[in-house]
Scaffold this motif. Structure first.
Motif, PDB file in Angstrom:
ATOM      1  N   ALA A  58     -20.894  30.805 -37.484  1.00  0.00           N
ATOM      2  CA  ALA A  58     -19.889  29.737 -37.425  1.00  0.00           C
ATOM      3  C   ALA A  58     -18.538  30.336 -37.834  1.00  0.00           C
ATOM      4  O   ALA A  58     -18.469  31.409 -38.446  1.00  0.00           O
ATOM      5  N   GLY A  59     -17.459  29.649 -37.521  1.00  0.00           N
ATOM      6  CA  GLY A  59     -16.105  30.136 -37.756  1.00  0.00           C
ATOM      7  C   GLY A  59     -15.807  30.691 -39.130  1.00  0.00           C
ATOM      8  O   GLY A  59     -15.296  31.806 -39.241  1.00  0.00           O
ATOM      9  N   PRO A  60     -16.122  29.969 -40.209  1.00  0.00           N
ATOM     10  CA  PRO A  60     -15.752  30.465 -41.544  1.00  0.00           C
ATOM     11  C   PRO A  60     -16.411  31.797 -41.920  1.00  0.00           C
ATOM     12  O   PRO A  60     -15.853  32.562 -42.687  1.00  0.00           O
ATOM     13  N   CYS A  61     -17.570  32.100 -41.403  1.00  0.00           N
ATOM     14  CA  CYS A  61     -18.236  33.368 -41.722  1.00  0.00           C
ATOM     15  C   CYS A  61     -18.025  34.418 -40.643  1.00  0.00           C
ATOM     16  O   CYS A  61     -18.094  35.614 -40.918  1.00  0.00           O
ATOM     17  N   LEU A  62     -17.772  33.983 -39.435  1.00  0.00           N
ATOM     18  CA  LEU A  62     -17.572  34.923 -38.338  1.00  0.00           C
ATOM     19  C   LEU A  62     -16.270  35.694 -38.499  1.00  0.00           C
ATOM     20  O   LEU A  62     -16.216  36.902 -38.264  1.00  0.00           O
ATOM     21  N   MET A 120     -13.188  40.795 -39.161  1.00  0.00           N
ATOM     22  CA  MET A 120     -12.144  41.565 -39.850  1.00  0.00           C
ATOM     23  C   MET A 120     -12.721  42.863 -40.430  1.00  0.00           C
ATOM     24  O   MET A 120     -12.087  43.916 -40.350  1.00  0.00           O
ATOM     25  N   VAL A 121     -13.911  42.789 -40.988  1.00  0.00           N
ATOM     26  CA  VAL A 121     -14.571  43.996 -41.488  1.00  0.00           C
ATOM     27  C   VAL A 121     -14.788  44.970 -40.335  1.00  0.00           C
ATOM     28  O   VAL A 121     -14.521  46.172 -40.464  1.00  0.00           O
ATOM     29  N   ALA A 122     -15.249  44.466 -39.200  1.00  0.00           N
ATOM     30  CA  ALA A 122     -15.490  45.325 -38.043  1.00  0.00           C
ATOM     31  C   ALA A 122     -14.212  45.997 -37.568  1.00  0.00           C
ATOM     32  O   ALA A 122     -14.207  47.193 -37.256  1.00  0.00           O
ATOM     33  N   ALA A 169     -22.306  44.075 -37.617  1.00  0.00           N
ATOM     34  CA  ALA A 169     -23.704  43.713 -37.837  1.00  0.00           C
ATOM     35  C   ALA A 169     -24.052  43.720 -39.330  1.00  0.00           C
ATOM     36  O   ALA A 169     -24.748  42.826 -39.815  1.00  0.00           O
ATOM     37  N   VAL A 170     -23.555  44.703 -40.067  1.00  0.00           N
ATOM     38  CA  VAL A 170     -23.836  44.780 -41.506  1.00  0.00           C
ATOM     39  C   VAL A 170     -23.211  43.599 -42.245  1.00  0.00           C
ATOM     40  O   VAL A 170     -23.867  42.959 -43.081  1.00  0.00           O
ATOM     41  N   ALA A 171     -21.952  43.284 -41.928  1.00  0.00           N
ATOM     42  CA  ALA A 171     -21.285  42.155 -42.588  1.00  0.00           C
ATOM     43  C   ALA A 171     -21.974  40.837 -42.233  1.00  0.00           C
ATOM     44  O   ALA A 171     -22.168  39.974 -43.091  1.00  0.00           O
TER      45      ALA A 171
END
Length: 74
Positions: free
Chosen positions: A13-17, A22-24, A60-62
């Motif tokens: 979902a948006g808040p976690c995606l 950003m990490v990627a 994928a890790v995040a």
């Protein structure tokens, strides 16, 4: 404990995606500069499968970290 389906839904979902993306971008760009920087600076193109994996793995890790947190939450 949340169901797998609920945890997956909340993970993507948006808040976690957004944090996962950003990490990627940040980590993927740094790793790409380290791994393929000399080739790119010398005028050669990047190796595309390495480029894709360099961004996919941090994503994928995040995402898995978010999934695991939601899965174990009560």
């Amino acid at each position: 404990m949340a169901s797998r389906r609920e945890a997956l839904h909340r993970t993507f979902a948006g808040p976690c995606l957004r944090p996962s993306l950003m990490v990627a971008v940040v980590i993927g760009s740094l790793l790409n500069a380290i791994n393929q920087g000399p080739e790119i600076l010398s005028g050669h193109g990047p190796v595309w499968w390495k480029l894709v994996l360099t961004y996919f793995v941090p994503f994928a890790v995040a995402s898995y970290g978010s999934y695991a947190a939601f899965r174990s939450a009560r």
